[in-house]
Design an enzyme around this catalytic site. Structure first.
Site, PDB file in Angstrom:
ATOM      1  N   ASN A   1      -8.594  12.079  -2.401  1.00  0.00           N
ATOM      2  CA  ASN A   1      -7.152  12.199  -2.668  1.00  0.00           C
ATOM      3  C   ASN A   1      -6.616  13.616  -2.506  1.00  0.00           C
ATOM      4  OD1 ASN A   1      -6.248   9.558  -3.189  1.00  0.00           O
ATOM      5  ND2 ASN A   1      -7.336   9.600  -5.145  1.00  0.00           N
TER       6      ASN A   1
ATOM      7  N   ARG B   1     -15.436   9.624  -5.447  1.00  0.00           N
ATOM      8  CA  ARG B   1     -14.552   9.225  -4.352  1.00  0.00           C
ATOM      9  C   ARG B   1     -13.131   9.760  -4.520  1.00  0.00           C
ATOM     10  NH1 ARG B   1     -14.517   3.105  -1.919  1.00  0.00           N
ATOM     11  NH2 ARG B   1     -12.748   3.293  -0.519  1.00  0.00           N
TER      12      ARG B   1
ATOM     13  N   ARG C   1     -13.625 -18.045   0.547  1.00  0.00           N
ATOM     14  CA  ARG C   1     -14.246 -17.076  -0.376  1.00  0.00           C
ATOM     15  C   ARG C   1     -15.114 -16.051   0.345  1.00  0.00           C
ATOM     16  NH1 ARG C   1     -14.959 -21.865  -3.560  1.00  0.00           N
ATOM     17  NH2 ARG C   1     -13.230 -21.998  -5.021  1.00  0.00           N
TER      18      ARG C   1
ATOM     19  N   HIS D   1       2.460  10.043   7.401  1.00  0.00           N
ATOM     20  CA  HIS D   1       1.547  10.232   6.274  1.00  0.00           C
ATOM     21  C   HIS D   1       0.735  11.527   6.398  1.00  0.00           C
ATOM     22  CE1 HIS D   1      -1.317   9.207   3.141  1.00  0.00           C
ATOM     23  NE2 HIS D   1      -2.316   9.281   4.008  1.00  0.00           N
TER      24      HIS D   1
ATOM     25  N   GLU E   1      -5.652  13.794   8.038  1.00  0.00           N
ATOM     26  CA  GLU E   1      -6.882  13.347   7.373  1.00  0.00           C
ATOM     27  C   GLU E   1      -8.111  14.092   7.902  1.00  0.00           C
ATOM     28  OE1 GLU E   1      -7.137  11.287   4.766  1.00  0.00           O
ATOM     29  OE2 GLU E   1      -5.003  10.826   4.733  1.00  0.00           O
TER      30      GLU E   1
ATOM     31  N   LYS F   1     -17.018  10.420   4.877  1.00  0.00           N
ATOM     32  CA  LYS F   1     -16.462   9.376   4.019  1.00  0.00           C
ATOM     33  C   LYS F   1     -17.524   8.332   3.670  1.00  0.00           C
ATOM     34  CE  LYS F   1     -12.538   6.457   3.074  1.00  0.00           C
ATOM     35  NZ  LYS F   1     -11.302   5.809   3.529  1.00  0.00           N
TER      36      LYS F   1
ATOM     37  N   HIS G   1      -3.091  14.215  -1.429  1.00  0.00           N
ATOM     38  CA  HIS G   1      -2.396  12.919  -1.383  1.00  0.00           C
ATOM     39  C   HIS G   1      -1.388  12.725  -2.508  1.00  0.00           C
ATOM     40  CE1 HIS G   1      -5.119  11.946   1.819  1.00  0.00           C
ATOM     41  NE2 HIS G   1      -4.553  10.767   1.968  1.00  0.00           N
TER      42      HIS G   1
ATOM     43  N   LYS H   1     -11.566  -0.856   1.616  1.00  0.00           N
ATOM     44  CA  LYS H   1     -10.362  -1.248   0.878  1.00  0.00           C
ATOM     45  C   LYS H   1      -9.504  -2.151   1.743  1.00  0.00           C
ATOM     46  CE  LYS H   1      -9.620   2.726  -2.150  1.00  0.00           C
ATOM     47  NZ  LYS H   1      -8.639   3.764  -2.480  1.00  0.00           N
TER      48      LYS H   1
ATOM     49  N   HIS I   1       2.086  11.913  -1.276  1.00  0.00           N
ATOM     50  CA  HIS I   1       2.834  10.689  -1.603  1.00  0.00           C
ATOM     51  C   HIS I   1       4.184  11.027  -2.217  1.00  0.00           C
ATOM     52  CE1 HIS I   1      -1.113   8.142  -1.822  1.00  0.00           C
ATOM     53  NE2 HIS I   1      -0.617   8.180  -0.605  1.00  0.00           N
TER      54      HIS I   1
ATOM     55  N   GLU J   1     -14.492   3.475  -6.418  1.00  0.00           N
ATOM     56  CA  GLU J   1     -13.577   4.560  -6.769  1.00  0.00           C
ATOM     57  C   GLU J   1     -13.593   4.880  -8.271  1.00  0.00           C
ATOM     58  OE1 GLU J   1      -9.510   3.902  -5.472  1.00  0.00           O
ATOM     59  OE2 GLU J   1      -9.484   5.895  -4.638  1.00  0.00           O
TER      60      GLU J   1
END
Lengths: 349, 349
Positions: free
Chosen positions: B237, B233, B113, B257, B177, B219, B240, B135, B244, B229
């Site tokens: 994107n 935040r 945990r 990417h 980025e 960031k 993005h 993340k 994507h 998010e």
């Protein structure tokens, strides 16, 4: 009769306890963007309809038992949620015992990095213990509950009507935790449990609701102080280090958890008396009588007699050494000082 | 030259940036009860020794690439930690790119945990982006990153020396980025990036350290405001949703990417100008020149020419609809108003 306990972890949530509470699931989940239900093959035919959830709610039924607490089942359940295209505002309802609660909680903490979940525990053990505290888990080949998260549910619906159909050994497992909680809570809780013991054995809904509410309130109070098990929460392990050792020797599943814990409490009291930690000597006798009233073993000898087992003290100590809550090689015990007061982190040996 | 950025999420942590920083791993992990290292087959021979960790640290090497972000690999890594009997005070070191960081972060959030982890990102993309934000994820059959947690590392060691050996397409992914972050940050960041563009392409360690520090600082500032998010935040994107969509049409892995994101930024600027969101018309030209200086495509047409592809606008919109951050059927875009100011949640169509 219905009770409600507010659990003030972050976020805080409500535990509703009483007869017929399951039917409130629809109202509790109505504000979410979507609902899925996780349950098992034993529970689904008995209580799924009672939730009153809309027919379009995705229902995921896994095999009953500990084998469903695996990564394989976890991934399958997550994939079912993904195929339903549930978004981050959706809710997962856990309908079942501890296995379902642990698996659903972990699923809800992982899916899209966290969705809401509502616990509907259908065993006494899950109602008094697993539904509060936010622990989720699956098992690894190396041991039980080794992978999991801390994730609080949005709400808990503990319906005592589901306990009527519970097999005897599952009911006994819950009673062991009820006994433990009364000792941790103090003299008044012990008196209340002494009064309710016959009602509990008869599965009377008022006695059940009263004692479940007492357990949930106590655990909620402890967990709020210590959500990640850093200190005071360790008291909840009373009887468990001995109990896990007994379960391990007998082979997991042979002796119900609560029975092993009850005998473990007997051992903890005995050890506390021997090494001079116990300052209320009458507590040994009082707990033994209460164990008898709850038809639980009050000592290792009673447990051995009931299960036709013989457990050597050296073997018990050896198997206690493997407990995951130990640090290094030392065995850490919770021992009673008096009703309502424990001594934590006593080293055995 | 070494920089340090403090990320003030809860718990807060430090990102150290510079040449030779990897060798600080031993000092950073010395206070834990045990250490394990997760890395991949490509990175292990290059940088494992450079960590200077004791020989008894458990080293887990997984196959390089996206296929390691699976439940199967996750369970194997967790089981390795369990067999080492690592306790809750142990630390997992992630040495590698985004895949290793995501997998190690999730492993660390689940093992018993939650244990500590230290990120040692070895790609430009991981250093500027994945190492900040907390993340973690693995993939499901239904899609990428659908199961994960938010888990902050204890520390990040971004060693620019590891970028010298990075294949061109991986380096370009990071540059996309860097470009995005400069637009989000504002005019000064754009000027600084314009100055550093030749140095970045030459992989000069001072230019790299300066630009990585700028990205991490920006960031960290955004993530501290919005760890889960919920709002601000979302600006991260930028480019993005279009990007994507491009990656999806070309087939994942065909276009790096960052290249897709760079073209996506071009599309976002163009769309912002068309619908009147853009209030600084010179920004289009400025970003195109900067893209050229970084050898990134400044528009969809440039990307199509570079990859000998033809992407129809209708197909692009269709593939953008599947993005996991959409709610319902609507496509949500981040569009530039001016350098340093974005408009969030603009609905396309």
């Amino acid at each position: 009769m219905a009770q409600s306990v507010q659990v003030t972890t972050s976020p805080s949530y409500e535990v509703r306890i009483g007869e017929g509470i399951l039917s409130q699931a629809e109202q509790v989940t109505s504000s979410y963007s979507g609902v899925a239900i996780l349950t098992d093959e034993n529970v689904a035919p008995l209580y799924l309809q009672g939730l009153g959830l809309p027919a379009e709610a995705e229902t995921i039924v896994v095999p009953a038992g500990e084998s469903s607490k695996s990564f394989e089942v976890l991934e399958k359940v997550l994939e079912r949620l993904a195929r339903q295209r549930l978004d981050r505002e959706a809710c997962l309802v856990a309908l079942g015992g501890g296995v379902i609660g642990d698996l659903a909680g972990l699923t809800a903490s992982l899916y899209k990095r966290g969705i809401n979940f509502v616990q509907c525990p259908t065993t006494l053990l899950a109602q008094v213990d697993a539904s509060v505290g936010g622990k989720t888990a699956v098992n690894l080949p190396s041991g039980k509950n080794l992978a999991g998260t801390f994730q609080q549910p949005a709400a808990v619906l503990a319906d005592v009507a589901t306990l009527a159909s519970l097999p005897a050994h599952e009911f006994e497992s819950g009673l062991g935790e009820v006994l433990k909680t009364a000792i941790l809570s103090g003299p008044e809780a012990l008196s209340s449990l002494e009064t309710d013991a016959p009602g509990l054995l008869a599965r009377d809904s008022q006695a059940l609701s009263r004692q479940i509410e007492a357990c949930v309130s106590f655990k909620a109070h402890i967990v709020a102080q210590d959500p990640r098990e850093a200190g005071p929460r360790k008291c909840l392990n009373l009887g468990h280090t001995f109990g896990h050792g007994i379960e391990h020797i007998a082979g997991f599943g042979v002796i119900p958890h609560g029975i092993a814990v009850a005998a473990g409490i007997g051992l903890a009291l005995e050890h506390a008396a021997t090494i001079g930690v116990l300052e209320e000597p009458d507590l040994v006798e009082r707990v033994q009588q209460l164990s008898a009233a709850l038809e639980l073993p009050g000592s290792l000898a009673e447990l051995e007699a009931r299960y036709h087992l013989s457990i050597a003290r050296e073997d018990l100590v050896e198997s206690m050494r493997a407990d995951k809550k130990n640090r290094g090689d030392k065995i850490h015990l919770v021992l009673p000082v008096r009703a309502g007061e424990m001594k934590l982190d006593v080293i055995l040996g």
